[in-house]
Write a protein that holds these residues in place. Structure first.
Motif, PDB file in Angstrom:
ATOM      1  N   ARG A  27       0.890  -1.164  -0.014  1.00 17.83           N
ATOM      2  CA  ARG A  27       0.119   0.024  -0.064  1.00 17.83           C
ATOM      3  C   ARG A  27       1.013   1.244   0.044  1.00 17.83           C
ATOM      4  NH1 ARG A  27      -5.240   0.424  -0.454  1.00 17.83           N
ATOM      5  NH2 ARG A  27      -5.670   1.491   1.217  1.00 17.83           N
ATOM      6  N   THR A  43      -3.219   0.410  -3.590  1.00 13.10           N
ATOM      7  CA  THR A  43      -2.680  -0.672  -3.504  1.00 13.10           C
ATOM      8  C   THR A  43      -2.086  -0.948  -4.957  1.00 13.10           C
ATOM      9  OG1 THR A  43      -4.634  -1.774  -2.201  1.00 13.10           O
ATOM     10  CG2 THR A  43      -3.325  -3.378  -3.436  1.00 13.10           C
ATOM     11  N   THR A  81     -11.248  -0.683  -3.591  1.00  8.71           N
ATOM     12  CA  THR A  81      -9.864   0.176  -3.446  1.00  8.71           C
ATOM     13  C   THR A  81      -9.380   0.541  -5.025  1.00  8.71           C
ATOM     14  OG1 THR A  81      -7.653  -0.046  -2.512  1.00  8.71           O
ATOM     15  CG2 THR A  81      -8.239  -2.114  -3.667  1.00  8.71           C
TER      16      THR A  81
END
Length: 104
Positions: A27, A43, A81
């Motif tokens: 990350r 990510t 994400t």
């Protein structure tokens, strides 16, 4: 896409379920200046079997393709994400605390 950010987690080796090939995932937090002071979190997946020479706290340049990765959370709720499929993740600088300690 290019992102300049701080590594927030140690790169972790994973294996693709579909191809069986290894990759590294971590990350990063991209800091913003100006009106929006909250970091943008990504990510990063480096699709190479060689471990990237990155550590938590390093300032890096990540180059790759941006995707939105959607999945179900542990509670069963849809979430997602920002995912960068990276072909380059290069260290720009060491963490500030280490640089000062090494000079002394």
């Amino acid at each position: 896409m290019q992102v300049f950010a701080n590594v927030a987690t140690q790169p972790e080796r994973k294996t693709s379920k579909s191809t069986g090939k290894a990759y590294y995932e971590f990350r990063v937090a991209e800091s913003q200046r100006g009106v929006d002071t909250q970091p943008t979190w990504y990510t990063c997946r480096v699709m190479k079997e060689a471990k990237p020479e990155l550590d938590k706290g390093d300032f890096v340049k990540v180059t790759g393709k941006l995707k939105a990765d959607f999945y179900l959370s542990r509670e069963g709720k849809p979430t997602g994400t920002l995912l960068i499929i990276a072909f380059e993740a290069a260290k720009i600088a060491r963490p500030q605390a280490l640089s000062v300690a090494e000079e002394g």
